[in-house]
Each structure stands twice: as C-alpha cells, then as structure tokens.
Design a protein around this motif. Structure first.
Motif, short mmCIF file in Angstrom:
data_model
loop_
_atom_site.label_atom_id
_atom_site.label_comp_id
_atom_site.label_asym_id
_atom_site.label_seq_id
_atom_site.Cartn_x
_atom_site.Cartn_y
_atom_site.Cartn_z
N PHE A 23 -11.39 -18.59 36.08
CA PHE A 23 -11.65 -19.34 34.85
C PHE A 23 -13.07 -19.06 34.34
CE2 PHE A 23 -13.25 -23.15 32.69
CZ PHE A 23 -12.28 -23.33 31.71
N THR A 57 -3.99 -17.51 36.35
CA THR A 57 -3.92 -18.70 35.51
C THR A 57 -5.31 -19.13 35.08
OG1 THR A 57 -1.88 -19.47 36.56
CG2 THR A 57 -3.20 -21.12 35.46
N THR A 71 -6.11 -17.19 31.97
CA THR A 71 -5.42 -17.67 30.78
C THR A 71 -5.97 -19.03 30.35
OG1 THR A 71 -3.65 -18.63 32.13
CG2 THR A 71 -3.32 -16.41 31.33
N ALA A 72 -6.29 -19.90 31.33
CA ALA A 72 -6.88 -21.20 30.99
C ALA A 72 -8.22 -21.03 30.30
CB ALA A 72 -7.03 -22.05 32.25
N VAL A 122 -7.51 -20.72 26.71
CA VAL A 122 -7.03 -21.96 26.09
C VAL A 122 -8.15 -22.99 25.98
CG1 VAL A 122 -5.38 -23.86 26.29
CG2 VAL A 122 -4.69 -21.55 26.92
N LEU A 123 -8.96 -23.14 27.04
CA LEU A 123 -9.95 -24.20 27.11
C LEU A 123 -11.39 -23.68 27.16
CD1 LEU A 123 -8.20 -26.50 29.76
CD2 LEU A 123 -8.24 -26.81 27.28
N PHE A 182 -0.83 -18.53 28.80
CA PHE A 182 -0.72 -19.37 29.99
C PHE A 182 0.74 -19.43 30.47
CE2 PHE A 182 -0.27 -23.40 32.23
CZ PHE A 182 -1.40 -23.42 33.03
#
Length: 411
Positions: free
Chosen positions: A13, A134, A137-138, A141-142, A249
């Motif tokens: 992340f 993940t 991908t997070a 998104v965030l 995601f």
C-alpha cells in the motif's frame, strides 16, 4: 490467510501510494521548484526506470540474503527514499529520492511474491500473491486520493512524510509477522539466471509487458479523454479514477481466485475480454454513461491479469523463481512506459484522445496470442496449460476426478 500477508499488503500500500500520488502533485512540485510540468514529469518516468533497473539489480545483489532480511532492507531503502524526497532542497535531489524508492519497489514485489506464495498451500498461491497486491490496488482507491488531498492542503512534502511513516509500519509488520524462511540450499546466481534460457519465461514476460501495457495505454490519457471527449468537468475525474480503482481492487481478487483454479484458461479469458473492452472504449469514451460503465470494467479485467501473470512466471521458473519474479515486476513497468509512449505517438499523429484505447486493445490482443502460443507449446511438450498448480518443480494437473490426477515433472 496468514497475518504475514497483511504485513506485505501494508507495505505494498505504501509503495503503491508513493508511485502514483506524484501524478496529483505535479503542479505543486513544479511551482515549488520553478520547473515546467513536463520537467516535473521526470519524477514519474524516473520512478518507472528505477523499477525496471533496480528490481532485477537488487534481487541479484541480494541472492545470498534470506528473503525476510531482504524485504526488511528494501523497506528501509523505501523509507529512506521517501524521506529524501520530503526534505529535498532541490529538484535533482527529489528525483534521487524517487529513484531510491523505485529501486525498493521492483525488488520488493518480486521477492514478496515468492514469500507470499510460500506462506500458503500450493493450490492457494495465486490468491496469496493477489492478497499482497491488494495493497497496491488499495493505494489507487484510497492512498493516492488521500495523499493528493493532503499534499494540496499541507504541502506536497507532507505526503512523502506520511508515506515514509507507512513504510515504517510495513517494516515493523514484516519484522514481527513474516517467518524466517530457510535459506535455499543453492544460493548461487547461476540457477536464477539459467531460467532465462527457457522460452516460456520470455513468453510469460511478453504477456506481462503487452497485457498490462494495454490497460496503461488507456489510463495514462484518461483525463483528457474524459474532459475533452466525454464532456466531464475536471472535478469529476477524481470520481472516475475512484471507480477505476475499485475495479482494480475487485479484479485483483478475482484474478487470484481464478488463477488458483485454472491459470492459463483464466489468462485466455481475461486478456480476450480486456482487448474487447479497450476496443469498445474507443467509442464509449465519447459518452458519459458509456465511460461510467466501461472504466470500472476495464479496471476489473486489467488488474485481474496481475496475479496470473506473476504466478505464471514463478511457475515456469520453479526452483529459482526470485530473479524471474523481480524481472516480471520490471516487465509491468516496461509495459507502462511502452503503452504511454505509443499512446502519445497516436495522439501526436492527430488520431485523437481516444486512439490510445485501440492501441491498448491491440496490445492486449497480442498478449492473448502469446498466451495461446505458450499454452500450445506446453501441450506439445506434454505439459498441461490449464488448471495446473505449481508445486516446487512439478505441476499437478487436475483431471475430471481426484483419482485421475497426473503429475508432470520438469516444469
């Protein structure tokens, strides 16, 4: 799933956030250092080059270091790179910080994929790799929207300080949760390099460059596509990118799930649908409704390729997968650069902002052709191209019933 995968996902992340957040902060960085936006764009291309060069290089240098120790060293380098970026008094030093962080990126995902796969049973390995990704991908998104917002309100340097703090959390998680794996009996570089004599390795890397590159041809030019052609306001692009990130995601999780059941069949379907979606987006990009429907779907099928492509390389390099895994991460970034360049060429040729979509469709279609050729070669050699589960140096091919399982050695 083991908690160690969570530590890898948190680290991913942070790495994903630092890779992409600079796109939203280019005006602030350019203004602070009194450079042009194109010059500030070197922070993006320099990072990509750092991943392509640094991933395989650091993996080679770390051949004799236990994988957990190497992951900790890489997170330390990542933290240092972001701190250098945060305090950089000149643009050149900021670029150095970006490249340092990029060096950690390539090797981390390459080695992390191997570690994640070894934390679970053989039939769950693609899912474990997907769970680690993940975090990436997070980040889309965030991490990227929040990092951009933070940088716009408190200065771009604050974003790099926060990302460095995420690196510290990831470092602590790896130290506490990732088990010390026994060092391989053969730590020489020779076996790692020897796998590149296999044609299937190069076919797998080609699938990665073109399959993933297809989606990046569209993504690189999504903002002018949406504002100039679909008629969205500039402020709406953030929400469209959020939809795209949600698609990434979901696609990441689905790709890992399907790859654990039938890896090559999954790639055939995913690449075929991705090619169709990209070709269709050439027309859908002219419509607000069409764009809203197509963008998350492209995200789903685009990132659904990641876990299968990464596992395909690792399976073909069974016994010495670390360098090949890092090379595949470099291949993803090479696909990014190639797609962005080709997309820019067709736009510069006057073919319109929608032209990168059919470039991406062609890239995905060629990747599908390579996948079909790779599968045919494997069948011709007596292997199994669908449904195989890599187990060490073997592949267990599942037939119609458990009693019909066959084992083919020498993968």
């Amino acid at each position: 799933m083991p908690l160690a995968l969570l530590a890898l996902a948190i680290s991913a992340f942070g790495i994903g956030t630092t890779e992409f957040v600079i796109m939203g902060l280019l005006p602030e960085v350019a203004g602070d250092f009194s450079v042009s936006i194109p010059t500030a764009g070197l922070l993006i291309s320099g990072y990509a080059l750092g991943v392509v060069v640094g991933g395989p290089l650091l993996t080679v240098l770390g051949t004799r270091i236990p994988r957990k120790g190497m992951l900790l060293m890489l997170m330390g380098l990542f933290i240092a790179g972001n701190l250098v970026s945060a305090v950089a008094p000149a643009f050149g030093l900021l670029l150095v910080g970006r490249v340092l962080a990029a060096f950690a990126h390539g090797a981390f995902f390459g080695i992390g994929s191997v570690v994640a796969a070894e934390l679970v049973a053989p039939h769950k390995r693609a899912g474990a790799i997907a769970l680690m990704f993940t975090g990436l991908t997070a980040a889309n998104v965030l991490g990227v929207p929040m990092g951009t917002l933070l940088g716009q309100h408190f200065g771009w340097r604050s974003t790099f300080y926060v990302v460095a703090a995420l690196g510290v959390i990831g470092f602590a998680g790896i130290a506490a949760l990732v088990p010390v794996q026994p060092r391989a009996a053969d730590t020489r570089l020779g076996p790692e390099l020897a796998v590149f004599r296999k044609p299937q390795i190069w076919l797998a890397l080609g699938m990665t460059v073109l399959g993933w590159g297809g989606i990046f041809a569209m993504f690189t030019y999504i903002t002018p596509m949406m504002t100039e052609m679909a008629g969205f306001a500039d402020s709406s692009v953030t929400w469209l990118l959020f939809l795209f990130g949600v698609g990434l995601f979901v696609g990441n999780l689905l790709g890992g799930w399907f790859a654990d059941r039938a890896l090559m069949r999954s790639l055939y379907v995913i690449l075929a649908v991705l090619a169709v979606l990209l070709f269709a987006f050439t027309f859908a990009a002219h419509s607000k409704v069409g764009a809203i429907v197509a963008i998350p779907l492209i995200g789903v099928f685009g990132f659904a390729t990641v876990a299968p492509l990464q596992k395909r390389v690792m399976d073909q390099a069974a016994g010495a997968p670390t360098l090949a895994s890092a090379a595949n991460i470099a291949a993803f970034n090479l696909g990014n650069a190639l797609a962005a360049w080709l997309g820019g060429l067709v736009i510069s040729a006057g073919l319109g902002y929608d032209a990168p979509n059919w470039v991406g469709g062609l890239m995905a279609a060629v990747a599908l052709g390579i996948a079909l050729f790779s599968g045919a070669l494997e069948r011709g050699a007596g292997g199994v191209d669908t449904g195989g589960v890599g187990v060490g140096g073997k592949v267990v091919a599942r037939g119609g019933t458990a009693a019909e399982e066959t084992v083919t050695a020498g993968r």
